[in-house]
Write a protein that holds these residues in place. Structure first.
Motif, PDB file in Angstrom:
ATOM      1  N   LEU A  24       0.821  -1.213   0.000  1.00 12.22           N
ATOM      2  CA  LEU A  24       0.000   0.000   0.000  1.00 12.22           C
ATOM      3  C   LEU A  24       0.861   1.272   0.000  1.00 12.22           C
ATOM      4  O   LEU A  24       0.349   2.378   0.044  1.00 12.22           O
ATOM      5  CB  LEU A  24      -0.945   0.005   1.215  1.00 12.22           C
ATOM      6  CG  LEU A  24      -2.058  -1.046   1.213  1.00 12.22           C
ATOM      7  CD1 LEU A  24      -2.803  -1.048   2.532  1.00 12.22           C
ATOM      8  CD2 LEU A  24      -3.028  -0.816   0.048  1.00 12.22           C
ATOM      9  N   HIS A  26       3.452   2.076   2.259  1.00 16.24           N
ATOM     10  CA  HIS A  26       3.949   2.561   3.546  1.00 16.24           C
ATOM     11  C   HIS A  26       5.274   1.882   3.889  1.00 16.24           C
ATOM     12  O   HIS A  26       5.599   0.836   3.344  1.00 16.24           O
ATOM     13  CB  HIS A  26       2.906   2.317   4.636  1.00 16.24           C
ATOM     14  CG  HIS A  26       1.622   3.012   4.330  1.00 16.24           C
ATOM     15  ND1 HIS A  26       1.445   4.364   4.516  1.00 16.24           N
ATOM     16  CD2 HIS A  26       0.474   2.556   3.775  1.00 16.24           C
ATOM     17  CE1 HIS A  26       0.231   4.699   4.106  1.00 16.24           C
ATOM     18  NE2 HIS A  26      -0.380   3.628   3.652  1.00 16.24           N
ATOM     19  N   GLU A 108      -7.971  -4.122   1.506  1.00 17.05           N
ATOM     20  CA  GLU A 108      -9.001  -3.089   1.377  1.00 17.05           C
ATOM     21  C   GLU A 108      -9.361  -2.497   2.736  1.00 17.05           C
ATOM     22  O   GLU A 108      -9.484  -1.289   2.893  1.00 17.05           O
ATOM     23  CB  GLU A 108     -10.278  -3.661   0.729  1.00 17.05           C
ATOM     24  CG  GLU A 108     -10.093  -4.149  -0.706  1.00 17.05           C
ATOM     25  CD  GLU A 108      -9.326  -5.479  -0.832  1.00 17.05           C
ATOM     26  OE1 GLU A 108      -8.721  -5.701  -1.886  1.00 17.05           O
ATOM     27  OE2 GLU A 108      -9.328  -6.275   0.125  1.00 17.05           O
ATOM     28  N   GLN A 111      -6.509  -0.386   4.054  1.00 21.17           N
ATOM     29  CA  GLN A 111      -6.463   0.889   3.333  1.00 21.17           C
ATOM     30  C   GLN A 111      -7.546   1.831   3.862  1.00 21.17           C
ATOM     31  O   GLN A 111      -7.302   3.016   4.067  1.00 21.17           O
ATOM     32  CB  GLN A 111      -6.645   0.661   1.827  1.00 21.17           C
ATOM     33  CG  GLN A 111      -6.544   1.942   1.008  1.00 21.17           C
ATOM     34  CD  GLN A 111      -5.163   2.574   1.073  1.00 21.17           C
ATOM     35  OE1 GLN A 111      -4.180   1.951   0.691  1.00 21.17           O
ATOM     36  NE2 GLN A 111      -5.074   3.804   1.550  1.00 21.17           N
ATOM     37  N   GLU A 112      -8.737   1.282   4.096  1.00 20.78           N
ATOM     38  CA  GLU A 112      -9.863   2.065   4.607  1.00 20.78           C
ATOM     39  C   GLU A 112      -9.514   2.681   5.971  1.00 20.78           C
ATOM     40  O   GLU A 112      -9.749   3.859   6.218  1.00 20.78           O
ATOM     41  CB  GLU A 112     -11.047   1.106   4.745  1.00 20.78           C
ATOM     42  CG  GLU A 112     -12.393   1.728   4.942  1.00 20.78           C
ATOM     43  CD  GLU A 112     -13.448   0.614   5.076  1.00 20.78           C
ATOM     44  OE1 GLU A 112     -14.026   0.506   6.168  1.00 20.78           O
ATOM     45  OE2 GLU A 112     -13.645  -0.139   4.108  1.00 20.78           O
ATOM     46  N   LEU A 114      -6.499   3.244   7.175  1.00 22.46           N
ATOM     47  CA  LEU A 114      -5.432   4.224   6.980  1.00 22.46           C
ATOM     48  C   LEU A 114      -5.987   5.535   6.430  1.00 22.46           C
ATOM     49  O   LEU A 114      -5.614   6.613   6.889  1.00 22.46           O
ATOM     50  CB  LEU A 114      -4.365   3.668   6.031  1.00 22.46           C
ATOM     51  CG  LEU A 114      -3.553   2.486   6.558  1.00 22.46           C
ATOM     52  CD1 LEU A 114      -2.693   1.897   5.450  1.00 22.46           C
ATOM     53  CD2 LEU A 114      -2.707   2.876   7.754  1.00 22.46           C
ATOM     54  N   ASP A 115      -6.894   5.425   5.452  1.00 22.28           N
ATOM     55  CA  ASP A 115      -7.488   6.631   4.867  1.00 22.28           C
ATOM     56  C   ASP A 115      -8.226   7.441   5.929  1.00 22.28           C
ATOM     57  O   ASP A 115      -8.215   8.664   5.902  1.00 22.28           O
ATOM     58  CB  ASP A 115      -8.478   6.264   3.753  1.00 22.28           C
ATOM     59  CG  ASP A 115      -7.780   5.728   2.507  1.00 22.28           C
ATOM     60  OD1 ASP A 115      -6.547   5.901   2.393  1.00 22.28           O
ATOM     61  OD2 ASP A 115      -8.461   5.127   1.659  1.00 22.28           O
ATOM     62  N   LYS A 116      -8.857   6.734   6.847  1.00 20.39           N
ATOM     63  CA  LYS A 116      -9.651   7.381   7.868  1.00 20.39           C
ATOM     64  C   LYS A 116      -8.785   8.157   8.865  1.00 20.39           C
ATOM     65  O   LYS A 116      -9.148   9.239   9.307  1.00 20.39           O
ATOM     66  CB  LYS A 116     -10.474   6.308   8.605  1.00 20.39           C
ATOM     67  CG  LYS A 116     -11.598   6.872   9.445  1.00 20.39           C
ATOM     68  CD  LYS A 116     -12.697   5.847   9.647  1.00 20.39           C
ATOM     69  CE  LYS A 116     -12.450   5.046  10.920  1.00 20.39           C
ATOM     70  NZ  LYS A 116     -13.523   4.080  11.186  1.00 20.39           N
TER      71      LYS A 116
END
Length: 118
Positions: A24, A26, A108, A111-112, A114-116
């Motif tokens: 992803l 990182h 997924e 990632q969700e 992390l995005d948050k």
């Protein structure tokens, strides 16, 4: 891209998380196998993000979150829990964790999370 400390007492879980996080984009700067180890490595490495298993020997994930948050309130922590640990997840969030993911992990869902929080 975030620098990440991966904490889990199971080597294969650390490897799985390292692989997903690296894919992803990182940078996994370290791995810890229990809460005490995570606190020590956090002090040395100062990562932006920590993935923290809940159930570990010596010091569990909730205690480790409390210790690390005393050092740095701003660090982002994602708890990693097994099914059926919802009560402990609530304790972890109260202790300062920012989000949680449930094993088995999917890229997924990671990632969700992390995005948050990033």
């Amino acid at each position: 891209m975030a620098s990440v400390l991966v904490t889990d007492d199971a080597a294969f879980m650390r490897m799985q998380l390292r692989d997903i996080l690296t894919k992803l984009g990182h940078e996994v700067v370290g791995e810890a196998e229990n809460g005490q180890d995570a606190v020590e490595k956090y002090k040395k490495l100062k990562p932006e993000l920590i993935t923290m298993d809940i159930t570990m020997p010596e010091m569990n994930g909730i205690e480790a979150v409390q210790e690390i948050k005393k050092i740095d309130k701003e660090v982002k922590i994602i708890m990693c829990s097994a099914m059926g640990q919802q009560g402990m997840v609530v304790d972890a969030i109260r202790a300062g964790a920012n989000d949680f993911i449930v094993k088995p992990f999917t890229p997924e869902r990671i990632q969700e999370a992390l995005d948050k929080i990033l």
